[in-house]
Structures are given as structure tokens and as C-alpha cells.
Enzyme design. Structure first.
Site, short mmCIF file in Angstrom:
data_model
loop_
_atom_site.label_atom_id
_atom_site.label_comp_id
_atom_site.label_asym_id
_atom_site.label_seq_id
_atom_site.Cartn_x
_atom_site.Cartn_y
_atom_site.Cartn_z
N PHE A 122 38.09 -9.43 22.57
CA PHE A 122 36.90 -9.66 23.31
C PHE A 122 36.31 -8.58 24.18
O PHE A 122 37.15 -7.97 24.78
CB PHE A 122 37.36 -10.60 24.46
CG PHE A 122 36.14 -11.44 24.96
CD1 PHE A 122 35.46 -12.39 24.42
CD2 PHE A 122 35.75 -10.78 26.44
CE1 PHE A 122 34.18 -12.60 25.12
CE2 PHE A 122 34.52 -11.37 26.98
CZ PHE A 122 33.88 -12.30 26.22
N ASP A 181 39.25 -0.77 26.43
CA ASP A 181 38.65 -1.63 27.08
C ASP A 181 39.82 -2.18 28.15
O ASP A 181 40.61 -3.02 27.70
CB ASP A 181 37.76 -2.77 26.13
CG ASP A 181 37.18 -3.63 26.89
OD1 ASP A 181 37.52 -3.71 28.42
OD2 ASP A 181 36.53 -4.41 26.18
N LYS A 200 35.51 -5.77 36.49
CA LYS A 200 36.30 -6.81 37.00
C LYS A 200 37.20 -6.49 38.39
O LYS A 200 36.27 -6.49 39.26
CB LYS A 200 37.36 -7.41 36.12
CG LYS A 200 36.92 -8.34 35.21
CD LYS A 200 37.87 -9.16 34.67
CE LYS A 200 37.40 -9.91 33.21
NZ LYS A 200 36.68 -10.91 33.46
N1 PLP Z 1 36.16 -6.67 27.99
C1 PLP Z 1 37.13 -7.43 28.27
C2 PLP Z 1 38.37 -6.97 27.63
C3 PLP Z 1 37.07 -8.40 29.13
O1 PLP Z 1 37.97 -9.21 29.21
C4 PLP Z 1 35.78 -8.96 29.39
C5 PLP Z 1 35.64 -10.17 30.10
O2 PLP Z 1 36.47 -11.07 30.29
C6 PLP Z 1 34.70 -8.27 29.24
C7 PLP Z 1 34.90 -6.86 28.31
C8 PLP Z 1 33.25 -8.60 29.74
O3 PLP Z 1 33.05 -8.27 30.93
P1 PLP Z 1 32.04 -9.02 31.81
O4 PLP Z 1 32.24 -10.48 31.70
O5 PLP Z 1 32.27 -8.59 32.95
O6 PLP Z 1 30.83 -8.76 31.25
#
Ligand code: PLP
Length: 395
Positions: free
Chosen positions: A137, A222, A251
Site C-alpha cells: 500500500f 516507504d 504519519k
Molecule cells: N504508504 C504507506 C506505507 C501507508 O501506510 C500509507 C497510509 O496508510 C500511505 C503511504 C499513504 O499515506 P497518506 O494516507 O498520508 O497519504
């Protein structure tokens, strides 16, 4: 008169686009690991706003700097030097690896920035393909969504960005085979979050690093969910001692304020040139001042040590429960990022916990997700586990 939950639910369905499904609780206040709803009910927070509130709610130092900075300056735009942004970048680089930062406002934007950096870097070499992991994700904007290896998020928005291939997570052979002369980047979550809390193996990340070096491919981690102390190290990659070329964070970094950032290693830090990428809000004086304070608090209040200790404690408690309930299939994770795979419907258990005052999350249909604030104490874990056990016993 205070408006009640029913009022807010009605207004919600009238004025908010229904992207989130049913929302049953309206919180109005938070303190430490507790949240309070409009009716005054108290909840123990084991989800931290999906991994955001790493210092809990209303941390006095965070409240203080927000107030102070709000009085001084909120926003100027990236047309001008932003001293707090520069100081935060310096701190992030010192704590990670030599390189430079780009600031944005969310996880998905951090991934977009990494994606554009990889594409630009690959362009003159004729490389444009990106390898991502099944079950991953990376966010909801179209670039990040293209990298997200789950059909359910993609299917209503196809066709997405071309040139993305998915391989099974932790499968080094598949990674080896899928890299070709057109590959510009590999993107990996060191711990898959939304996909069900799956931890990468050290061999896989080491192998990915080796392949990336040998085949001249950018390695992107990520860490939007697993970074910022969640695993007991400031950055998740430090658990594996494998350094990426680009690190995505968001986050927890803002302690509750929206922020995203990429750190690009020295070798790649000249790829972006003026005009290539930008953000109006990204890294504004308020959010970067707060993020700087967040990192200082992590260090000064020994929060990472707490994660290590409480992570082990929580895991032990869950392993004991697993003995009692055979439908708990597996407990996975690191530090205070824990997934509990069950053979029952996760959402139902999450809802029951909520009704008893414990906020937890799900990650897929069969996995419960615990992401408590990193400042949680043993007593608070005991309290949460008491509620959790009660719910499991009544199933
Ligand atoms: N990357 C990862 C690993 C995530 O867990 C998330 C969100 O849960 C995102 C990207 C996307 O982040 P945002 O919701 O702040 O756009």
C-alpha cells in the site's frame, strides 16, 4: 446544547462524500493515550489515528510549540527560505544518511515525489519501469495507487500509470527475475502496513539492495507507516541495516499535523532541478517546527526504548492469548506495529472493541492491527488487553 453523535452522523452523510464507510464516533478531546467522544465516553487509543499520534494526544511540548509558532508565523510558501524546514531536514539527514529532503503534506505525496524522482533519474537511461510488491500500500493518488499491489484499491480507477510490475513480497528470486534494463526503481515497505503487517526478511532487503546496486536501480523504502520510531528504531530500515536511496516518511513525523518528506541519498540529490516538483504547503514553518520537536521528544523522553520494552510486553500478552484462542492464527510485527491474523472477521472484533472503549484497527479482512501511541505504559497495555480479552471471550 452539545450536539450528539446522531446529529453528527446525519450531518456527515449529508455533507461529506462517502469515501469512508460508516463513522460511528465523534471525538472531541484527547489526552495521552485516551480519546473522549461528544457524549463524554472515554476510549483507550490503540490505533493513534492510524499511526500518526506517536506521542499520544495533547503532549504538552507539542501543544506549546504549536501555540508559540502559531503566534509567530504559519505559512510563507516554498518561494522563500524556511528556517524550520531547513533545520528539520538537517536533523533528518543526520539521523539517516547523507542526502537532501523534499517536504510535502502526506504519505501519498511522499511516494509521488519518490516516484517522480525515480522517473526523472531513469529518463535519460531509458529506464521507467518500477517494481513494487504484491499486497503493498503506497497511497491513494494516481501515482501511488499505481504502485499499490492490491486490486481492491486499483480496480475502479484503471488504467493507472503504465510500467509497474508486482512481485510477491519477500521473494528475492522473483525480484531478481523482474529487474531488467528498463527498471528505474524498486519500492518496498520494510513492514507492510495496510497489507496485513508483514515484515520484510533481512535477506530480501539485503538482496534488493544488492540488485539495485548491481543493476543501477533506485531502491525506495516507504516507511510512511513503519517509520518514525514505530518499530523501536527511528527508521524501520535500521532494523535490517539496509539503507535505501530514497526514504518516504509521513504519519508520525508531524505529531498530528500533516507532513510528508522524502530523503534522497547524496548520489540522487541533484536529480530534481528547479521546476521539477513543488508543494504549496509542504514543510511550512508550523509543521516543520513541530516535527523537529517530535524528534527531540523521541530522543529526550527515551521513547524508542519504551517502544522496544512495551512492544515486547504487548507481544508476550498476545502470545498468551493465542494459546487460549486457537482462531488466532499468527501474530506479526515489530515494536508497536502489531498484526493479529485471525480466522474470524476482523471488522466485527474491531467494532466490539470500540463499543467497549478500545480503539484498534484492521488491515485486510482477517487481520487486526495495533498501532498504539509510542508513549504507552505497561498499565495502559494491561487495560487494553483486559478489554481485548473480554471481547474475545464473548465471541
Ligand atoms: N504508504 C504507506 C506505507 C501507508 O501506510 C500509507 C497510509 O496508510 C500511505 C503511504 C499513504 O499515506 P497518506 O494516507 O498520508 O497519504
Amino acid at each position: 446544547m452539545q450536539k450528539d453523535t446522531r446529529f453528527w452522523k446525519r450531518e456527515d452523510s449529508q455533507f461529506i462524500l462517502s469515501t469512508y464507510g460508516e463513522r460511528r464516533i465523534a471525538f472531541v478531546k484527547g489526552k495521552g493515550v485516551y480519546l473522549y467522544d461528544v457524549e463524554g465516553n472515554k476510549y483507550l487509543d490503540f490505533l493513534s489515528g492510524i499511526g500518526v499520534n506517536i506521542l499520544g494526544h495533547g503532549h504538552p511540548r507539542i501543544v506549546k510549540v504549536i501555540k508559540e509558532q502559531a503566534e509567530i508565523l504559519l505559512h510563507t510558501s516554498n518561494l522563500y527560505l524556511i528556517p524550520h524546514q531547513i533545520k528539520l531536514a538537517e536533523m533528518l539527514v543526520q539521523l539517516s544518511f547523507p542526502g537532501r529532503c523534499f517536504f510535502c503534506n502526506s504519505g501519498t505525496e511522499a511516494v509521488e515525489a519518490a516516484l517522480k524522482l525515480a522517473r526523472k533519474w531513469g529518463k535519460e537511461k531509458g529506464k521507467f519501469e518500477i517494481i513494487s510488491m504484491e499486497n503493498s500500500f503506497h497511497g491513494r493518488t494516481c501515482g501511488s495507487l499505481s504502485l499499490t499491489g492490491q486490486k481492491k484499491y486499483q480496480e475502479n480507477f484503471l488504467p493507472l500509470l503504465p510500467g509497474v510490475r508486482f512481485i510477491p513480497f519477500n521473494n528475492l528470486e522473483a525480484l531478481q527475475k523482474s529487474v531488467n534494463s528498463k527498471t528505474c526503481a524498486i519500492i518496498i515497505e520494510p513492514i507492510q502496513g495496510e497489507g496485513g503487517i508483514h515484515v520484510a526478511s533481512r535477506e530480501f532487503l539485503e538482496g534488493a539492495r544488492e540488485i539495485a546496486d548491481k543493476r543501477e536501480v533506485l531502491l525506495i523504502f516507504d516507511e510512511v507507516q513503519c517509520g518514525m520510531g514505530r518499530t523501536g528504531k527511528l527508521f524501520a530500515y535500521q532494523n535490517f541495516e539496509v539503507i535505501p536511496d530514497v526514504l518516504c516518511l509521513a504519519k508520525g513525523l508531524g505529531g498530528g499535523l500533516p507532513i510528508g518528506v522524502i530523503i534522497a541519498r547524496d548520489k540522487f540529490s541533484d536529480v530534481f532541478q528547479p521546476g521539477d516538483h513543488a508543494s504549496t504547503f509542504g514543510g511550512n514553518p508550523l509543521v516543520t517546527r513541530v516535527a523537529w520537536e517530535v524528534i527531540r521528544i523521541l530522543k529526550e523522553e527515551k521513547v524508542l526504548q519504551n517502544v522496544e520494552k512495551m512492544g515486547k510486553y504487548l507481544l508476550q500478552k498476545l502470545l498468551t492469548l493465542k494459546q487460549e484462542f486457537p482462531w488466532i492464527k499468527e501474530i506479526r510485527g515489530k515494536g508497536l506495529m502489531i498484526g493479529i491474523e485471525i480466522s474470524k472477521e476482523a471488522k466485527r472484533i474491531k467494532d466490539l472493541c470500540e463499543r467497549k472503549g478500545l480503539l484498534i484497527g484492521t488491515a485486510g479482512e482477517k487481520t487486526l492491527r495495533f498501532l498504539p501511541p509510542l508513549i504507552i505504559s505497561q498499565e495502559e497495555i494491561d487495560e487494553g488487553m483486559r478489554i481485548f480479552q473480554e471481547v474475545l471471550e464473548k465471541l
